[in-house]
Motif scaffolding. Structure first.
Motif, PDB file in Angstrom:
ATOM      1  N   PRO A 254      43.952  30.447  46.161  1.00 21.10           N
ATOM      2  CA  PRO A 254      43.959  31.745  46.850  1.00 21.10           C
ATOM      3  C   PRO A 254      45.102  32.629  46.338  1.00 21.10           C
ATOM      4  N   GLY A 255      44.746  33.844  45.915  1.00 19.15           N
ATOM      5  CA  GLY A 255      45.749  34.796  45.427  1.00 19.15           C
ATOM      6  C   GLY A 255      46.041  34.682  43.947  1.00 19.15           C
ATOM      7  N   GLN A 256      45.511  33.651  43.299  1.00 15.92           N
ATOM      8  CA  GLN A 256      45.825  33.450  41.883  1.00 15.92           C
ATOM      9  C   GLN A 256      45.028  34.433  41.009  1.00 15.92           C
ATOM     10  N   THR A 257      45.675  34.988  40.000  1.00 19.46           N
ATOM     11  CA  THR A 257      44.995  35.880  39.057  1.00 19.46           C
ATOM     12  C   THR A 257      44.184  35.035  38.066  1.00 19.46           C
ATOM     13  N   VAL A 258      42.954  35.476  37.776  1.00 18.71           N
ATOM     14  CA  VAL A 258      42.159  34.825  36.741  1.00 18.71           C
ATOM     15  C   VAL A 258      42.195  35.715  35.503  1.00 18.71           C
ATOM     16  N   VAL A 259      42.609  35.158  34.380  1.00 22.72           N
ATOM     17  CA  VAL A 259      42.642  35.944  33.143  1.00 22.72           C
ATOM     18  C   VAL A 259      41.578  35.419  32.186  1.00 22.72           C
ATOM     19  N   PRO A 260      41.038  36.310  31.319  1.00 24.33           N
ATOM     20  CA  PRO A 260      40.123  35.828  30.281  1.00 24.33           C
ATOM     21  C   PRO A 260      40.871  34.850  29.373  1.00 24.33           C
ATOM     22  N   SER A 261      40.147  33.903  28.772  1.00 24.45           N
ATOM     23  CA  SER A 261      40.830  32.907  27.934  1.00 24.45           C
ATOM     24  C   SER A 261      41.612  33.576  26.811  1.00 24.45           C
TER      25      SER A 261
END
Ligand code: HEM
Length: 448
Positions: free
Chosen positions: A190-197
């Motif tokens: 929860p709250g974590q940013t997802v970045v493209p690989s």
């Protein structure tokens, strides 16, 4: 994310698996004899630890892991003249040091210049016998590579002892917030940013530069040796201890409160945005909630309210979350540093003066140095008017911000207009930009 498509057996292990290491040695070397170095490295490739190995069951893991990375002059020494598409990498960190805000006078001689060609990272989670697994691997490197390399510098870093394990030298829990990587991370907290690989890995979706095809699944590593003035930090926060709005804090509590506001987290890791007035160790230790905030609150103003977290706080400057209108996935990097140096001695504590070298062997991985580490340092931490569009000037980031004036605002919640001139508690003493190739690139290109 599905965690399946990246070739994890080909990606060096330290990049995506943000391991907390008990011990980590950085072995910086210069290449004397490219031909014999290539032969030795070719035979050494099976020892280099992949991501797949680090994710395998503990019983099948080696006792220590090794990764290898090269500076731009190191690749040149090996006859690789391709432009990797990253200008800061090409010039090296020493040439960039003044841009980063460093004083060259504090840089140690092994790092001053471009003499470092590469680095072995040797890490272990094995506690005992203390040090023996790392020294075993270092001896292996020395015997495998012989006189083809010379050691330029060595940093023996280690987790702090006992209850301080996982905490950096000022006392704050580290290794909490790293981005999740699409296509790799199986869970998103929860709250974590997802970045493209491609924000982390070169050549993947989201990487913004054109590069030689052999650089696929590599990354750039920004290494910084950051000395920390711990007794000086403790003394300064005591001298400048702040009060809560009710005026109920002791001096020590007020010092802890000020330190927490400088970081945006309490020593336990609990974010001040969620628990602004007191530490909450249960929250700090809970990955399901310790990142679940974005500085925005329904009943307060994002552009003027610093009652929970100063605009200048370390974690707000380096990951501004809702302070930026668009969800930012470019200026992220994966941190994997380890503290180095001894605990504060009683004479250092009583004299409020560091006499021993301690700090952070700081590591950040990203596909473009100028978007990751370098952006966070220069455009964010060092820049007084970042985050933008606030009603007041946020000031410099008080922990790692470099440059002058060293004025951070918003630290005092009772009067956020008070500007604090914060001494430099973190002193950069060296570093380098490295490329961390995939394992097949080592076999097919670097040792070819
Ligand atoms: C987060 C300490 C240097 C970038 C943190 C945290 C601590 C910390 C305690 C909070 C725990 C966590 O989220 O993992 C330090 C110390 C440093 C240092 C003691 C120097 C000795 C740097 C530098 C940069 C940086 C030089 C980049 C220029 C970050 C980022 C985060 C972070 C991106 C995560 C922010 C978030 O997502 O909330 N650091 N740090 N740090 N730090 Fe540092």
């Amino acid at each position: 994310t599905n965690g399946t498509f990246l070739p994890i057996q080909n990606i060096q292990g330290d990049i995506l698996v943000g391991m907390k290491k008990q011990l980590e040695t950085f072995y910086f070397f210069h290449i004397n004899d490219p031909a014999s170095f290539k032969t030795a490295l070719n035979s050494y490739v099976p020892t280099i630890t992949s991501t797949a190995t680090l994710l395998s069951p503990a019983s099948s893991q080696p006792l220590a892991f090794v990764n290898i990375a090269f500076s731009s002059t190191g690749l040149q020494a090996l006859g690789i003249t391709d432009d990797l598409g990253d200008s800061q990498f090409s010039s090296g960190m020493y040439a960039d040091a003044t841009n980063l805000g460093d004083s060259l006078s504090t840089w140690e001689s092994p790092f001053a210049g471009t003499n470092i060609h590469g680095v072995f990272l040797i890490g272990t989670d094995q506690l005992a016998p203390q040090d023996s697994y790392v020294s075993f691997y270092v001896s292996g490197i020395v015997s495998t590579f012989g006189s083809s390399i010379t050691e330029v510098d060595r940093i023996d870093a280690s987790a702090r002892p006992g209850d301080e394990a996982g905490h950096e030298h000022f006392g704050f829990l580290d290794g909490i917030s790293n981005p999740a990587v699409a296509g790799f991370s199986t869970t998103v907290l929860p709250g974590q940013t997802v970045v493209p690989s491609g924000t982390i890995l070169t050549g993947r979706l989201g990487d913004v530069a054109l590069r030689p095809s052999w650089t696929l699944d590599g990354t750039f590593m920004a290494f910084r040796k950051l000395q920390q003035k711990v007794p000086e930090f403790d003394a300064w926060t005591l001298e400048n201890a702040i009060q809560n709005p009710e005026g109920t804090l002791t001096v020590q509590q007020g010092a802890d409160y000020l330190g927490a506001r400088m970081f945006g987290r309490w020593k336990s890791g609990a974010p001040t945005d969620i628990t602004p007035l007191v530490d909450d160790p249960t929250l700090g230790a809970d990955p399901q909630s310790n990142n679940n905030f974005d500085f925005a609150h329904a009943n307060s103003s994002l552009i003027s309210d610093q009652s929970r977290c100063p605009f200048s706080a370390h974690i707000r400057k380096t990951n501004p979350r809702a302070d930026l209108a668009d969800a930012n996935t470019i200026n992220h990097a994966i941190r994997a540093g380890t503290p180095y140096g001894p605990e504060v001695s009683s004479s250092e504590a009583s004299s409020n003066t560091s006499t021993q070298d301690r700090g952070m062997a700081f590591v950040e991985y990203q596909s473009t140095i100028g978007n990751g580490f370098r952006f966070q340092q220069i455009n964010w931490a060092n820049t007084a008017n970042f985050p933008p569009l606030k009603t007041v000037t946020p000031g410099i980031e008080p922990i790692v911000g470099q440059g002058s004036p060293r004025t951070a605002d918003g630290l005092n919640p009772v009067d956020p207009s008070v500007g604090y001139t914060v001494p430099q508690f973190v002193i950069p003493t060296g570093g380098e930009y490295f490329f961390v190739p995939s394992i097949s690139a080592i076999t097919d290109v670097i040792t070819a």
